[in-house]
Design a protein around this motif. Structure first.
Motif, mmCIF file in Angstrom:
data_model
loop_
_atom_site.group_PDB
_atom_site.id
_atom_site.type_symbol
_atom_site.label_atom_id
_atom_site.label_comp_id
_atom_site.label_asym_id
_atom_site.label_seq_id
_atom_site.Cartn_x
_atom_site.Cartn_y
_atom_site.Cartn_z
ATOM 1 N N LEU A 81 58.517 128.463 -62.547
ATOM 2 C CA LEU A 81 58.583 128.623 -63.995
ATOM 3 C C LEU A 81 59.940 128.187 -64.517
ATOM 4 C CD1 LEU A 81 56.971 132.189 -64.327
ATOM 5 C CD2 LEU A 81 55.822 129.966 -64.232
ATOM 6 N N PHE A 89 65.018 135.215 -67.097
ATOM 7 C CA PHE A 89 64.058 136.020 -66.355
ATOM 8 C C PHE A 89 64.755 137.310 -65.911
ATOM 9 C CE2 PHE A 89 62.656 131.595 -65.363
ATOM 10 C CZ PHE A 89 61.426 131.650 -65.992
ATOM 11 N N ARG A 101 68.025 132.170 -64.579
ATOM 12 C CA ARG A 101 67.238 131.058 -65.115
ATOM 13 C C ARG A 101 66.476 130.354 -64.004
ATOM 14 N NH1 ARG A 101 66.981 129.947 -70.776
ATOM 15 N NH2 ARG A 101 66.899 127.740 -70.276
ATOM 16 N N GLY A 103 63.532 130.046 -61.831
ATOM 17 C CA GLY A 103 62.161 130.551 -61.855
ATOM 18 C C GLY A 103 61.339 130.147 -60.647
ATOM 19 N N ASP A 115 61.468 136.667 -56.464
ATOM 20 C CA ASP A 115 62.230 135.421 -56.476
ATOM 21 C C ASP A 115 62.648 135.059 -55.057
ATOM 22 O OD1 ASP A 115 64.359 137.068 -55.827
ATOM 23 O OD2 ASP A 115 65.257 137.010 -57.814
ATOM 24 N N VAL A 121 60.115 140.345 -59.766
ATOM 25 C CA VAL A 121 60.089 139.826 -61.133
ATOM 26 C C VAL A 121 59.513 140.901 -62.058
ATOM 27 C CG1 VAL A 121 59.203 138.003 -62.633
ATOM 28 C CG2 VAL A 121 59.796 137.497 -60.250
ATOM 29 N N VAL A 345 55.439 137.773 -68.470
ATOM 30 C CA VAL A 345 56.780 137.628 -67.915
ATOM 31 C C VAL A 345 57.815 138.080 -68.949
ATOM 32 C CG1 VAL A 345 58.487 136.023 -67.003
ATOM 33 C CG2 VAL A 345 56.074 135.757 -66.408
ATOM 34 N N ILE A 386 57.669 129.388 -71.840
ATOM 35 C CA ILE A 386 57.674 129.206 -70.385
ATOM 36 C C ILE A 386 56.834 127.986 -70.031
ATOM 37 C CG2 ILE A 386 56.791 130.167 -68.221
ATOM 38 C CD1 ILE A 386 57.774 132.855 -69.066
ATOM 39 N N SER A 388 55.015 126.343 -66.882
ATOM 40 C CA SER A 388 54.572 126.552 -65.507
ATOM 41 C C SER A 388 54.526 125.218 -64.778
ATOM 42 C CB SER A 388 53.186 127.204 -65.499
ATOM 43 O OG SER A 388 52.701 127.364 -64.193
#
Length: 434
Positions: A81, A89, A101, A103, A115, A121, A345, A386, A388
């Motif tokens: 992401l 995040f 940052r 993702g 992560d 998360v 998220v 966001i 993906s």
């Protein structure tokens, strides 16, 4: 005093070189934000001082991080992401929240979304329609990806059809029948049956089992005899044969007798046949099947063709796919076609991002200078959207950094030259007496 003035310039240039070198070293770090060294001059002043005075060098005011947007690199993973816009995040390790940052997320062995360092998360809760039901940092929670959905159901009913060839021979072991060598069906002996077909059914725990029907022609029309044809169908569930009379005590199990008239129409059985319960190997419970042959079951001059088989059992849906929307909504799709909204998220912003405390590895922590986090779902308020299947690259322009590196090196050389010049002047003054 000029020695110390130039020395402060040397230290400043050395610090600038270190900051620039760190930027260059992290040009490949996902979510990295470059820094900039900021300097100010040193002036000795007093209330009674008048006019301009000579400066006393430079001092480091701050190493400021530049939270500008980095470029995106495409990825084939839905859980990679990137934030397009402002925000971080939120991840959690034990009781500590951190902000990043980066993702590049994944699912760990306990099905939690984490992560690269194993931090969980954080997401906001949502209802069945995907609407966020609570906000604020206190509503943050980890997300566990379910591997199954729904309840399994044991197969109870089979609806099937079959086309049987009218010119099929009696199996070889039947044609060799005599009073001393009786015919015997053996599913491991292909000469003892004409055809077979199989389908998948399920026990009460959703375990898949194979149900196999073996068709044996037992009588053909002949002159002076009835013009009907008869077949037998042996039903096996796994390694166990079910009896067509529904009695578990029947030994050997009784096959289903199928009768066709001279036109090839099925005359028996005319309804539902309930087989006895069996407990095959690998099944968690007994399986009881009822079979119904449809109107498309015929005996004609054709090849053996098993028709469509439908059954009313199912396994629990297995996780098939995970998708993340631009608003950060995580949706799981399962093999049975069902979907489940898991959470949104969490994105955090700060009144003063430059006040965040650097934790290393692309993480920042809250500090008194950063202010309290402003939490929301992606695409709402000041939070960015966001993307993906993408990761944010470092916001380092390598060309710009190399130019800055040359400039810092020249500044260092110039300050070193100033110290050398001051030293030469001092030597000259000292040598005047000699």
């Amino acid at each position: 005093m000029s020695f110390y003035t130039s020395l402060s310039g040397l230290k400043g240039a050395q610090t600038d070189l270190g900051v620039i070198s760190n930027n260059i070293a992290n040009v490949g770090s996902i979510g990295f934000k470059k820094s900039r060294a900021e300097f100010g001059d040193i002036i000795s002043a007093s209330p009674l001082q008048s006019g301009n005075v000579a400066g006393q060098g430079s001092q480091l005011k701050d190493i400021s991080q530049q939270f500008t947007q980095g470029g995106f690199q495409s990825s084939d993973r839905a859980l990679d992401l990137a934030i397009s816009g402002q925000g971080f995040f939120v991840t959690k390790n034990a009781s500590q929240l951190s902000y990043t940052r980066d993702g590049a997320f994944q699912v760990n062995d306990q099905s939690y979304l984490v992560d690269g360092n194993g931090n969980q998360v954080q997401v906001l809760p949502v209802d069945t329609n995907g609407n966020v039901t609570a906000s604020g940092i206190g509503s943050a929670s980890a997300i566990q990806i379910p591997q199954t959905a729904g309840q399994p159901k044991a197969t109870q009913n089979l609806n099937l059809s079959v086309t049987l060839p009218s010119d099929a021979d009696l199996p070889s072991t039947r044609s060799n029948y005599s009073s001393t060598i009786p015919y015997k069906f053996d599913r491991y002996d292909s000469n003892s049956y004409n055809y077979s077909s199989a389908t998948t059914i399920y026990d009460s725990a959703g375990n898949p089992l194979q149900a196999t029907l073996y068709y044996v022609r037992t009588a053909t029309p002949s002159a002076g005899n009835s013009q009907t044809s008869t077949w037998q169908a042996h039903l096996f569930v796994g390694d166990q044969e079910a009896s067509a009379d529904g009695n578990v005590a029947t030994s050997p199990p009784q096959p289903l007798t199928m009768t066709f008239d001279s036109s090839g129409n099925l005359t028996a059985p005319s309804g539902v046949t309930t087989f006895s319960q069996v407990l095959p190997s690998g099944s968690s419970s007994e399986v009881a099947l009822s079979a119904t042959y449809g109107v498309n079951t015929r005996q004609i001059a054709s090849t053996f063709t098993p028709g469509t088989v439908t059954q009313d059992g199912k396994a629990a849906g297995q996780l098939d796919n995970i998708s993340v929307s631009a608003q950060g909504l995580i949706t799981a799709t399962f093999s049975d076609g069902s979907t489940k909204k898991l959470g949104a998220v969490m994105i955090a912003n700060f009144p003063n991002p430059n006040g965040l405390r650097q934790l290393g590895s692309g993480y920042w922590g809250q500090s008194g200078l950063s202010g309290e986090p402003i939490v929301s779902a992606a695409g709402t308020g000041s939070a960015g959207n966001i993307q993906s299947g993408a990761l944010e690259e470092a916001n380092v322009d390598i060309t710009e950094e190399l130019v800055s590196l040359i400039s810092a090196q020249r500044n260092f050389s110039a300050n070193a030259k100033a110290i050398e010049t001051a030293n030469n002047m001092t030597d000259t003054i000292v040598n005047l007496r000699s």
